[in-house]
Motif scaffolding. Structure first.
Motif, PDB file in Angstrom:
ATOM      1  N   UNK A  76       7.118 -34.861  65.658  1.00  0.00           N
ATOM      2  CA  UNK A  76       7.738 -35.705  66.841  1.00  0.00           C
ATOM      3  C   UNK A  76       8.943 -34.905  67.354  1.00  0.00           C
ATOM      4  N   UNK A  82      12.004 -35.078  70.204  1.00  0.00           N
ATOM      5  CA  UNK A  82      12.942 -35.829  70.701  1.00  0.00           C
ATOM      6  C   UNK A  82      13.837 -35.057  71.841  1.00  0.00           C
ATOM      7  N   UNK A  98      13.241 -40.574  71.778  1.00  0.00           N
ATOM      8  CA  UNK A  98      11.893 -40.136  71.326  1.00  0.00           C
ATOM      9  C   UNK A  98      11.011 -39.817  72.520  1.00  0.00           C
ATOM     10  N   UNK A 103       4.854 -38.324  69.765  1.00  0.00           N
ATOM     11  CA  UNK A 103       4.458 -37.941  68.456  1.00  0.00           C
ATOM     12  C   UNK A 103       2.950 -37.525  68.403  1.00  0.00           C
ATOM     13  N   UNK A 111       7.249 -35.158  59.806  1.00  0.00           N
ATOM     14  CA  UNK A 111       7.446 -36.045  59.084  1.00  0.00           C
ATOM     15  C   UNK A 111       6.600 -35.887  57.726  1.00  0.00           C
TER      16      UNK A 111
END
Lengths: 112, 108
Positions: free
Chosen positions: B34, B36, B45, B48, B92
């Motif tokens: 991701x 940001x 955000x 992704x 993640x």
């Protein structure tokens, strides 16, 4: 409407004191997080809660204690504050199936 | 140990320039990456990415992931002063691992 809110925005306190930061999200998310951002802007996860249950507890001193009374709230209590605790603390939330996180505005903690 | 490294650490450009920000990672159990943008307050955000080779685009910003070489790039074309910010990359796994960020300053 604020999606993720934190209180207070600023906190100045002396070493040795105990303080709490509150976080609330109105997005209906099931997962909430606490992050610490240091002076170099490095963002590091501290805790993660899913449906009020602690799922991630990084290497954080046990002076830090999170508490999630319900899915929409995650509070952070800090005992015996130290100079090194000075930082910006961000709360965030997400839905476990959708990785995009929404961050609160941050709480700038200064320990003198 | 899992790590996410961003480069450059900081960048100063003039309005109208194109910039490329890099994010490389070494993690186990990759799920997604991701991007940001952080201005004065909270990170917001941008993108992704989960699959290699599929470009995500939003206006002048675009991003792509290479899961074989373990990196992602974020491109900003025709930069504006409002693009000045810290750009954070996060990977993640079972948790989010953030990079150190790239601080971009766009001069008028």
């Amino acid at each position: 409407d604020t999606a993720v809110s934190q209180t207070p925005k600023y906190l100045v306190t002396q070493m040795g004191n105990d303080k709490s930061i509150k976080c609330e999200q109105n997005l209906g998310h099931d997962t909430m997080y606490w992050y610490k951002q240091d002076s170099k802007k490095f963002l590091k996860i501290m805790f993660s809660y899913n449906n009020k249950e602690l799922i991630i507890n990084e290497t954080v001193p046990n002076r830090f204690s999170p508490k999630s009374p319900d899915k929409a709230h995650l509070n952070l209590h800090i005992n015996s504050l130290e100079l090194g605790d000075s930082a910006v603390y961000f709360c965030a939330s997400s839905q476990v199936s959708i990785p995009e996180q929404y961050f609160g505005p941050g709480t700038r903690l200064t320990v003198t | 140990e899992d790590k996410v490294v961003q480069s450059p650490l900081s960048l100063v450009v003039h309005e109208g320039d194109t910039v490329t920000l890099n994010c490389s990672y070494e993690v186990t159990n990759f799920r997604s990456l991701l991007w940001y943008k952080q201005e004065k307050k909270a990170p917001t955000f941008l993108f992704m990415l989960t699959s290699s080779g599929i470009e995500k685009k939003s206006g002048r910003l675009s991003s792509i992931l290479d899961k074989k070489e373990l990196f992602s790039i974020l491109n900003i074309t025709a930069t504006q002063t409002g693009d000045s910010a810290i750009y954070l990359c996060a990977v993640l796994t079972y948790k989010y691992i953030f990079g150190t960020g790239t601080r971009l300053k766009v001069l008028a």
